[in-house]
Design a protein around this motif. Sequence first.
Motif, PDB file in Angstrom:
ATOM      1  N   ASN A  64       0.846  -1.198   0.000  1.00 13.95           N
ATOM      2  CA  ASN A  64       0.000   0.000   0.000  1.00 13.95           C
ATOM      3  C   ASN A  64       0.876   1.240   0.000  1.00 13.95           C
ATOM      4  O   ASN A  64       2.013   1.194   0.482  1.00 13.95           O
ATOM      5  CB  ASN A  64      -0.892   0.013   1.256  1.00 13.95           C
ATOM      6  N   THR A  67      -1.104   7.038   1.091  1.00  9.81           N
ATOM      7  CA  THR A  67      -2.519   7.437   1.224  1.00  9.81           C
ATOM      8  C   THR A  67      -3.398   6.200   1.330  1.00  9.81           C
ATOM      9  O   THR A  67      -4.611   6.318   1.297  1.00  9.81           O
ATOM     10  CB  THR A  67      -2.968   8.292   0.021  1.00  9.81           C
ATOM     11  N   ASP A  69      -3.663   3.616  -0.756  1.00 13.18           N
ATOM     12  CA  ASP A  69      -4.059   2.913  -1.981  1.00 13.18           C
ATOM     13  C   ASP A  69      -3.323   1.585  -2.068  1.00 13.18           C
ATOM     14  O   ASP A  69      -2.111   1.527  -1.822  1.00 13.18           O
ATOM     15  CB  ASP A  69      -3.655   3.730  -3.218  1.00 13.18           C
ATOM     16  N   GLN A  71      -1.266  -0.758  -4.023  1.00 13.02           N
ATOM     17  CA  GLN A  71      -0.448  -0.457  -5.199  1.00 13.02           C
ATOM     18  C   GLN A  71      -0.535  -1.587  -6.214  1.00 13.02           C
ATOM     19  O   GLN A  71      -0.420  -2.757  -5.884  1.00 13.02           O
ATOM     20  CB  GLN A  71       1.023  -0.258  -4.774  1.00 13.02           C
ATOM     21  N   ASP A  75       1.847   0.582 -10.755  1.00 17.75           N
ATOM     22  CA  ASP A  75       2.102   1.783  -9.936  1.00 17.75           C
ATOM     23  C   ASP A  75       3.578   1.823  -9.557  1.00 17.75           C
ATOM     24  O   ASP A  75       4.252   2.846  -9.667  1.00 17.75           O
ATOM     25  CB  ASP A  75       1.272   1.739  -8.636  1.00 17.75           C
ATOM     26  N   GLU A  98       3.389  10.081  -5.630  1.00 19.38           N
ATOM     27  CA  GLU A  98       2.280   9.469  -4.885  1.00 19.38           C
ATOM     28  C   GLU A  98       2.736   8.173  -4.242  1.00 19.38           C
ATOM     29  O   GLU A  98       2.274   7.807  -3.168  1.00 19.38           O
ATOM     30  CB  GLU A  98       1.098   9.187  -5.818  1.00 19.38           C
ATOM     31  N   GLU A  99       3.662   7.475  -4.918  1.00 16.24           N
ATOM     32  CA  GLU A  99       4.050   6.128  -4.458  1.00 16.24           C
ATOM     33  C   GLU A  99       5.247   6.145  -3.512  1.00 16.24           C
ATOM     34  O   GLU A  99       5.749   5.087  -3.134  1.00 16.24           O
ATOM     35  CB  GLU A  99       4.329   5.226  -5.667  1.00 16.24           C
ATOM     36  N   ASP A 118       2.226  11.882 -10.102  1.00 23.07           N
ATOM     37  CA  ASP A 118       1.328  10.750  -9.945  1.00 23.07           C
ATOM     38  C   ASP A 118       1.692   9.819 -11.097  1.00 23.07           C
ATOM     39  O   ASP A 118       1.235  10.023 -12.216  1.00 23.07           O
ATOM     40  CB  ASP A 118      -0.116  11.249 -10.046  1.00 23.07           C
ATOM     41  N   ASP A 121      -2.078   7.411 -12.808  1.00 21.13           N
ATOM     42  CA  ASP A 121      -3.347   7.917 -12.275  1.00 21.13           C
ATOM     43  C   ASP A 121      -4.480   7.053 -12.835  1.00 21.13           C
ATOM     44  O   ASP A 121      -4.533   6.799 -14.039  1.00 21.13           O
ATOM     45  CB  ASP A 121      -3.549   9.373 -12.697  1.00 21.13           C
ATOM     46  N   SER A 124      -6.699   1.924 -10.473  1.00 21.66           N
ATOM     47  CA  SER A 124      -7.717   0.901 -10.169  1.00 21.66           C
ATOM     48  C   SER A 124      -8.365   0.418 -11.472  1.00 21.66           C
ATOM     49  O   SER A 124      -8.958  -0.656 -11.526  1.00 21.66           O
ATOM     50  CB  SER A 124      -8.786   1.476  -9.237  1.00 21.66           C
ATOM     51  N   LYS A 274     -10.637  13.071  -2.132  1.00 19.99           N
ATOM     52  CA  LYS A 274      -9.663  11.987  -2.349  1.00 19.99           C
ATOM     53  C   LYS A 274      -8.436  12.451  -3.119  1.00 19.99           C
ATOM     54  O   LYS A 274      -7.364  11.876  -2.967  1.00 19.99           O
ATOM     55  CB  LYS A 274     -10.349  10.850  -3.128  1.00 19.99           C
TER      56      LYS A 274
END
Length: 336
Positions: A64, A67, A69, A71, A75, A98-99, A118, A121, A124, A274
Motif C-alpha cells: 500500500n 494514502t 491505496d 499499489q 504503480d 504518490e508512491e 502521480d 493515475d 484501479s 480523495k
Amino acid sequence: GMTAQFDTDIITLPRFLLESQRTQTHSTGEFTLLLNSLGFAFKFISQTIRKAELVHFSGLAGTNNTTGDAQKKLDVLGDEIFINAMKSSGNVKVLVSEEQEDLIIFPTSQGTYAVCCDPIDGSSNLDAGVSVGTIVSIFRLKPGSTGSIQDVLRGGTEMVGACYAMYGASTHLLLTTGNGVDGFTLDNNIGEFILVYPELRLPPHNPIYSINEGNSYYWKEEVKSFIEKLKLPQANGKPFSARYVGSMVADMHRTFMYGGLFAYPGDRKSSSGKLRLLYEAFPMSFLVEQAGGIAVNDRGERILDLKPEHIHDKSSIWLGSKEDVGMYLQHIGKSL
Ligand code: AHG
Ligand code: MN
Ligand code: MN
Ligand code: MN
C-alpha cells in the motif's frame, strides 16, 4: 470541403520546446531539457503499460502507499521509471511521488527544479484496460535552496509547469508552462509527441458532469442539491449528461476536448475528498486555468491559491468549463 492534407512539416515536442525556449529571455535550456526528459518518461511508461499483461505485470503488488491505496505492479513500475528518468535528467533536485512516502532529494544532482508526480493515475482501472495517465507539476527550487521540503510545500501559483500524459487509444500529452496549453499525440513509429492542439482552449460550456455518484450518500447538502439541479432540464430543455471514467486523467482529457465539469467533492468520510493537491489538483488546475477554465474547492476557493502542509495533502475539487463550474459557484453563493 477541404480534403485532409499530408503534413510534411510536423512539430515534434523537442522542436516545440526549442522554439518556445527561444522566446524566453535568459533561458538556460534547463527547463527544455527537463520537459524532454518528462516526454521520455511518458513514452517509456506508455510502452510498459501496453505490454504489461503480456509479461505478467498486471494486478496488485501486494503493498500500500502512504494514502492507503493498494499499489498495482504498474504503480510501482511506473514510479521507478519516473524516478530514474528524473534522476538521470540532471535537472531535478527534489521529487515527490504518490508512491513514495517521503520526499526524494537527488544528492549529487545540480538540478534546479522540484517535480511532483502521480506516476499512474487511475490505476484501479488498469486491469480493466481503461485509460490511465501520468500527472506532473513542476516548481523551480526556491532561491538559494539546495533542495528541501520547502521547495514543494508551495502555493499553486508558484508552479512553473504542469502536464499529463493519457495512455488511451492514442498516447496524449497536454502541457502548460504558463503561456497557455498545447496538446500533443504520440506517433509510436517516429517515437515523438506531435503537436496536434496548439493553444488548446476549454469550451466555455458543455452539459456534461463527471462525479462519482456512488459517494452521494456522504455528500454535503449543497453538493447533493447542485448535482440534482444538473439532472433537471436546463435552458435548452435537456438535462446534463453524466460521464465518469474513474481515472482523473481520462475524465479531464474528455473535459479539455469536449468541455463540462469534473468534481471530486469532500464528503462526510473525508472533508478534503480523495485527490491529492501536489500531483493531481495543482497540475490539473494550472492546465484548466491556462485553457480558460475554472478550478476551485468545495468552498469556492481557487485551487492554485491553496498551499499544502504535507506532501500528500488532499483537496476537494471542481474543475472545468467556466460556465459550468461557474454554476456551482453561483449555487454556493460565491463568484470567482
Ligand atoms: P490514483 O490511481 O493515482 O490513486 O488516482 C485515482 C483517483 C483519480 O484517478 C480518480 O479521479 C479517482 O481516484 C476516482 O476515485 P473513485 O474511484 O473514488 O471515484
Ligand atoms: Mn493511487
Ligand atoms: Mn491519481
Ligand atoms: Mn496514482
